[in-house]
Design an enzyme around this catalytic site. Structure first.
Site, PDB file in Angstrom:
ATOM      1  N   LYS A 109       0.827  -1.206   0.000  1.00  0.00           N
ATOM      2  CA  LYS A 109       0.000   0.000   0.000  1.00  0.00           C
ATOM      3  C   LYS A 109       0.864   1.261   0.000  1.00  0.00           C
ATOM      4  O   LYS A 109       0.626   2.189  -0.775  1.00  0.00           O
ATOM      5  CB  LYS A 109      -0.926   0.001   1.220  1.00  0.00           C
ATOM      6  CG  LYS A 109      -1.989  -1.076   1.183  1.00  0.00           C
ATOM      7  CD  LYS A 109      -2.767  -1.099   2.493  1.00  0.00           C
ATOM      8  CE  LYS A 109      -3.813  -2.191   2.501  1.00  0.00           C
ATOM      9  NZ  LYS A 109      -4.578  -2.207   3.767  1.00  0.00           N
ATOM     10  N   GLY A 163       0.361  -4.596  10.624  1.00  0.00           N
ATOM     11  CA  GLY A 163       1.642  -4.228  10.047  1.00  0.00           C
ATOM     12  C   GLY A 163       1.661  -2.765   9.668  1.00  0.00           C
ATOM     13  O   GLY A 163       0.634  -2.193   9.299  1.00  0.00           O
ATOM     14  N   SER A 198      -0.642   0.549   6.231  1.00  0.00           N
ATOM     15  CA  SER A 198      -0.925  -0.356   7.343  1.00  0.00           C
ATOM     16  C   SER A 198      -1.941  -1.393   6.905  1.00  0.00           C
ATOM     17  O   SER A 198      -2.751  -1.149   6.008  1.00  0.00           O
ATOM     18  CB  SER A 198      -1.462   0.447   8.543  1.00  0.00           C
ATOM     19  OG  SER A 198      -1.630  -0.388   9.661  1.00  0.00           O
ATOM     20  N   ASP A 199      -1.887  -2.556   7.550  1.00  0.00           N
ATOM     21  CA  ASP A 199      -2.861  -3.603   7.276  1.00  0.00           C
ATOM     22  C   ASP A 199      -3.031  -4.444   8.532  1.00  0.00           C
ATOM     23  O   ASP A 199      -2.095  -4.581   9.326  1.00  0.00           O
ATOM     24  CB  ASP A 199      -2.431  -4.485   6.110  1.00  0.00           C
ATOM     25  CG  ASP A 199      -3.618  -5.225   5.504  1.00  0.00           C
ATOM     26  OD1 ASP A 199      -4.300  -4.615   4.656  1.00  0.00           O
ATOM     27  OD2 ASP A 199      -3.871  -6.376   5.893  1.00  0.00           O
ATOM     28  N   THR A 200      -4.226  -4.989   8.698  1.00  0.00           N
ATOM     29  CA  THR A 200      -4.555  -5.782   9.878  1.00  0.00           C
ATOM     30  C   THR A 200      -5.204  -7.090   9.463  1.00  0.00           C
ATOM     31  O   THR A 200      -6.059  -7.093   8.576  1.00  0.00           O
ATOM     32  CB  THR A 200      -5.529  -4.998  10.795  1.00  0.00           C
ATOM     33  OG1 THR A 200      -4.920  -3.766  11.170  1.00  0.00           O
ATOM     34  CG2 THR A 200      -5.892  -5.792  12.036  1.00  0.00           C
TER      35      THR A 200
END
Length: 190
Positions: free
Chosen positions: A52, A105, A68-70
């Protein structure tokens, strides 16, 4: 002028940065996420956060970009966003009465500099009845959230306790992210 760009349209991540008084603008990465099934959940969220951030940084290289990613994981099984009500129901039944891990992250990219990390937090759910699961699904809240719940909303009533960073569960490990951003010259403002 260098500015911070959040490579996300997540209202939760936007609210967290606003809460910390970090100046930023948002530009969605609009990418097709690539995943490697061999990656651990922690490696996966860092990879997605980097994808991203890199997509936005390529178009805005004069800026600092935060991605960011979850994901939610039960052991090595990753639970993303549900496809539909049946998928949400299946996920919530898996989470009922047990613990799972939430991985978030973060990737921060600027010209010549890159920092990545992830936070892992454990969440313990109360046992849920089918009626509770169905009521939660009817609320509409599960549909845009990893693991089919949002701890910051109505999903809070499902959670018995947590171990780790609450804000990472919401979608951005705020205190650590603010400290990393400081290394890039981005400071919170009073």
């Amino acid at each position: 002028m260098t500015r911070l760009i959040l490579a996300s349209q997540s209202p939760r991540r936007k609210e967290l940065l606003e809460q910390a008084h970090v100046p930023f603008q948002t530009i969605s990465s609009d990418i097709e996420e690539w995943t490697d099934p061999a990656l651990s959940p922690g490696e996966l969220v860092v990879s997605l956060a980097e994808q991203k951030a890199e997509a936005v940084f390529r178009k805005h290289p004069e800026n600092i970009v935060l991605g960011s990613d979850t994901v939610v994981a039960i052991g090595s099984e990753v639970l993303g966003k549900p496809a539909d009500g049946d998928d949400a129901r299946s996920m919530l039944r898996k989470l009922s009465g047990t613990s799972h891990s939430v991985y978030t992250g973060v990737a921060v990219i600027a010209d010549g500099k890159r920092e990545t990390f992830y936070e892992k937090s454990d969440v313990y759910f109360y046992p849920l009845t089918d009626e509770e699961i169905d009521a939660y699904i009817r609320s509409g809240e599960p549909f845009d959230k990893a693991g089919s719940y949002g701890i910051q909303g109505l999903g809070a009533v499902l959670v018995e306790r947590i171990s780790g960073d609450y804000f990472a569960i919401v979608g951005l490990p705020l205190a650590r992210t603010v400290r990393v951003l400081k290394e890039f010259g981005v400071n919170w403002q009073a």
